[in-house]
Design a protein around this motif. Sequence first.
Motif, PDB file in Angstrom:
ATOM      1  N   ALA A 241       0.826  -1.206   0.000  1.00 47.67           N
ATOM      2  CA  ALA A 241       0.000   0.000   0.000  1.00 47.67           C
ATOM      3  C   ALA A 241       0.861   1.256   0.000  1.00 47.67           C
ATOM      4  CB  ALA A 241      -0.909  -0.020   1.234  1.00 47.67           C
ATOM      5  N   ARG A 242       2.126   1.139   0.372  1.00 52.22           N
ATOM      6  CA  ARG A 242       3.002   2.314   0.433  1.00 52.22           C
ATOM      7  C   ARG A 242       3.702   2.588  -0.879  1.00 52.22           C
ATOM      8  NH1 ARG A 242       4.304  -0.497   4.738  1.00 52.22           N
ATOM      9  NH2 ARG A 242       6.359  -1.055   3.899  1.00 52.22           N
ATOM     10  N   TRP A 243       3.833   1.589  -1.749  1.00 53.90           N
ATOM     11  CA  TRP A 243       4.561   1.828  -2.987  1.00 53.90           C
ATOM     12  C   TRP A 243       4.070   0.892  -4.099  1.00 53.90           C
ATOM     13  CZ3 TRP A 243       7.278  -2.570  -4.397  1.00 53.90           C
ATOM     14  CH2 TRP A 243       7.644  -3.453  -3.370  1.00 53.90           C
ATOM     15  N   THR A 244       4.148   1.403  -5.309  1.00 57.73           N
ATOM     16  CA  THR A 244       3.893   0.580  -6.487  1.00 57.73           C
ATOM     17  C   THR A 244       5.186   0.344  -7.263  1.00 57.73           C
ATOM     18  OG1 THR A 244       3.321   2.554  -7.769  1.00 57.73           O
ATOM     19  CG2 THR A 244       1.509   1.352  -6.717  1.00 57.73           C
ATOM     20  N   ASN A 245       6.140   1.265  -7.108  1.00 53.54           N
ATOM     21  CA  ASN A 245       7.475   1.108  -7.680  1.00 53.54           C
ATOM     22  C   ASN A 245       8.466   0.911  -6.541  1.00 53.54           C
ATOM     23  OD1 ASN A 245       6.679   1.573 -10.329  1.00 53.54           O
ATOM     24  ND2 ASN A 245       6.993   3.785 -10.157  1.00 53.54           N
ATOM     25  N   ARG A 246       9.422   0.027  -6.750  1.00 53.93           N
ATOM     26  CA  ARG A 246      10.535  -0.034  -5.810  1.00 53.93           C
ATOM     27  C   ARG A 246      11.819   0.267  -6.576  1.00 53.93           C
ATOM     28  NH1 ARG A 246      11.923  -6.245  -3.874  1.00 53.93           N
ATOM     29  NH2 ARG A 246      12.885  -6.980  -5.808  1.00 53.93           N
ATOM     30  N   PRO A 247      12.828   0.807  -5.888  1.00 51.85           N
ATOM     31  CA  PRO A 247      14.070   1.149  -6.594  1.00 51.85           C
ATOM     32  C   PRO A 247      14.685  -0.079  -7.247  1.00 51.85           C
ATOM     33  CG  PRO A 247      14.031   2.134  -4.401  1.00 51.85           C
ATOM     34  CD  PRO A 247      12.864   1.195  -4.470  1.00 51.85           C
ATOM     35  N   GLU A 248      15.255   0.123  -8.404  1.00 49.78           N
ATOM     36  CA  GLU A 248      15.898  -0.974  -9.117  1.00 49.78           C
ATOM     37  C   GLU A 248      16.993  -1.592  -8.246  1.00 49.78           C
ATOM     38  OE1 GLU A 248      18.333  -1.837 -13.295  1.00 49.78           O
ATOM     39  OE2 GLU A 248      17.502   0.164 -12.861  1.00 49.78           O
ATOM     40  N   GLY A 249      16.972  -2.911  -8.118  1.00 52.15           N
ATOM     41  CA  GLY A 249      17.989  -3.608  -7.341  1.00 52.15           C
ATOM     42  C   GLY A 249      17.769  -3.580  -5.847  1.00 52.15           C
ATOM     43  N   SER A 250      16.632  -3.088  -5.396  1.00 52.62           N
ATOM     44  CA  SER A 250      16.392  -2.984  -3.961  1.00 52.62           C
ATOM     45  C   SER A 250      15.823  -4.292  -3.407  1.00 52.62           C
ATOM     46  CB  SER A 250      15.433  -1.837  -3.646  1.00 52.62           C
ATOM     47  OG  SER A 250      14.096  -2.201  -3.966  1.00 52.62           O
ATOM     48  N   THR A 251      15.753  -4.357  -2.084  1.00 55.28           N
ATOM     49  CA  THR A 251      15.163  -5.522  -1.407  1.00 55.28           C
ATOM     50  C   THR A 251      13.787  -5.209  -0.849  1.00 55.28           C
ATOM     51  OG1 THR A 251      16.175  -4.944   0.713  1.00 55.28           O
ATOM     52  CG2 THR A 251      17.446  -6.386  -0.748  1.00 55.28           C
ATOM     53  N   TRP A 252      13.203  -4.091  -1.235  1.00 56.78           N
ATOM     54  CA  TRP A 252      11.900  -3.722  -0.696  1.00 56.78           C
ATOM     55  C   TRP A 252      10.905  -4.873  -0.882  1.00 56.78           C
ATOM     56  CZ3 TRP A 252      10.246   1.974  -1.961  1.00 56.78           C
ATOM     57  CH2 TRP A 252      11.251   2.861  -1.552  1.00 56.78           C
ATOM     58  N   GLY A 253      10.261  -5.245   0.197  1.00 54.75           N
ATOM     59  CA  GLY A 253       9.263  -6.297   0.154  1.00 54.75           C
ATOM     60  C   GLY A 253       9.820  -7.697   0.283  1.00 54.75           C
ATOM     61  N   ASP A 254      11.126  -7.888   0.096  1.00 52.47           N
ATOM     62  CA  ASP A 254      11.693  -9.229   0.120  1.00 52.47           C
ATOM     63  C   ASP A 254      11.597  -9.881   1.496  1.00 52.47           C
ATOM     64  OD1 ASP A 254      12.295  -8.760  -2.496  1.00 52.47           O
ATOM     65  OD2 ASP A 254      14.474  -8.806  -2.258  1.00 52.47           O
ATOM     66  N   PHE A 255      11.633  -9.070   2.550  1.00 57.30           N
ATOM     67  CA  PHE A 255      11.558  -9.596   3.913  1.00 57.30           C
ATOM     68  C   PHE A 255      10.184  -9.340   4.540  1.00 57.30           C
ATOM     69  CE2 PHE A 255      16.111  -8.514   3.302  1.00 57.30           C
ATOM     70  CZ  PHE A 255      16.622  -9.801   3.362  1.00 57.30           C
ATOM     71  N   GLY A 256       9.218  -8.978   3.717  1.00 53.96           N
ATOM     72  CA  GLY A 256       7.875  -8.710   4.206  1.00 53.96           C
ATOM     73  C   GLY A 256       7.460  -7.285   3.920  1.00 53.96           C
ATOM     74  N   ALA A 257       6.157  -7.107   3.744  1.00 51.39           N
ATOM     75  CA  ALA A 257       5.637  -5.801   3.356  1.00 51.39           C
ATOM     76  C   ALA A 257       5.945  -4.716   4.378  1.00 51.39           C
ATOM     77  CB  ALA A 257       4.125  -5.901   3.139  1.00 51.39           C
ATOM     78  N   ASP A 258       5.987  -5.067   5.654  1.00 51.21           N
ATOM     79  CA  ASP A 258       6.193  -4.071   6.706  1.00 51.21           C
ATOM     80  C   ASP A 258       7.546  -4.222   7.399  1.00 51.21           C
ATOM     81  OD1 ASP A 258       3.706  -2.932   6.242  1.00 51.21           O
ATOM     82  OD2 ASP A 258       2.694  -4.260   7.655  1.00 51.21           O
ATOM     83  N   ASP A 259       8.488  -4.841   6.717  1.00 53.28           N
ATOM     84  CA  ASP A 259       9.799  -5.080   7.325  1.00 53.28           C
ATOM     85  C   ASP A 259      10.502  -3.770   7.677  1.00 53.28           C
ATOM     86  OD1 ASP A 259      12.179  -6.696   8.009  1.00 53.28           O
ATOM     87  OD2 ASP A 259      13.043  -5.611   6.312  1.00 53.28           O
TER      88      ASP A 259
END
Length: 346
Positions: A3-21
């Motif tokens: 709900a906080r983002w539709t794009n994540r930075p290229e090469g990032s780990t956003w969301g990989d450890f959970g949506a609210d990590d």
Amino acid sequence: MTARWTNRPEGSTWGDFGADDENGRLNLLTPARVRAAAAEVRDGRSFCLSLPLDYPGGNVLNERRHPPRLFSTIREGEPNYNFALERLEADWTDVVSDDAVLLHTQYSTQWDALSHVGALFDADGDGVAERVYYNGWRGGEHVVGPAGEAHAEGCSPYEGAHAHRLGIEKMAQRCVQGRGVLVDLHARYGEARELVGYDALMRIMDEDRVAVEEGDMLCLHTGFAAMVLAMDRQPDPAKLHGACAALDGRDPKLLQWITDSGIAVLIADNYAVEAYPAAPGQGRHAALPLHEHCLFKLGVHLGELWHLSELAAHLRAEDRSRFLLTAPPLRLPGAVGSPATPIATT
């Protein structure tokens, strides 16, 4: 996507450890990796990896950061130091001293929280960049600045700033214990200034037979903190600003290696881990590219101004590079950084 983002930075780990990590790659410090780290203890020697927290001294290295101010608390309207409690009850024999400290959290040996550095980034996909931190947590909503006005007598208008997400207490709750791996850049370059990119780092690690595995805590010894310590709280900015090796944050191969290596945290004994100011960039870009890559994209905490020289000398004498590292920050809710007193056990 959350709900906080539709794009994540290229090469990032956003969301990989959970949506609210809020822990980033500290998630890689699993019980199995802590057990492996404990197996690195052979002789039981311990090393304090912190400078005294009143070093470097003054504020010439960073005008916004000042040494700690230690002062007495107040009791019965007087300083609560060497206070004889018989003044309160004639039969009491206790003598009490009690103090307080005003502390800049990132003045000396420190951890950067993931709320320390974010970026202007279009996380919504609407063409407008927002103030965003790791995993899409938002500036102004989750990392909140001061109100700008003093609401009570004696309060500063700068009070009220608080990282409701990604605060340093999240790191403290993870305990931060695992295998440390040291790369001795000082042994190659001495006090000479050298920008270390991927090729140089790989060459040194290969020559010293240093292996890094997923979940390791990588420590870089440059000799900078030893120079600071020798200056006895009177730092010479002209000498320090051009001293010792530092990572080249503009080297894309180096940044990609940090991604691929799976290191849990990145630590150095210099002022910013990476060279600052960084080499010139192109277009709109980060002033601190390694900070952006680690804190904002990957969720890799940074440790700065650690005192690694004694440990480095011991490891070199023993032909070792690995050790047990225990390094929690202060459990200070809402802070974007923290002093640390790390311990290496070999």
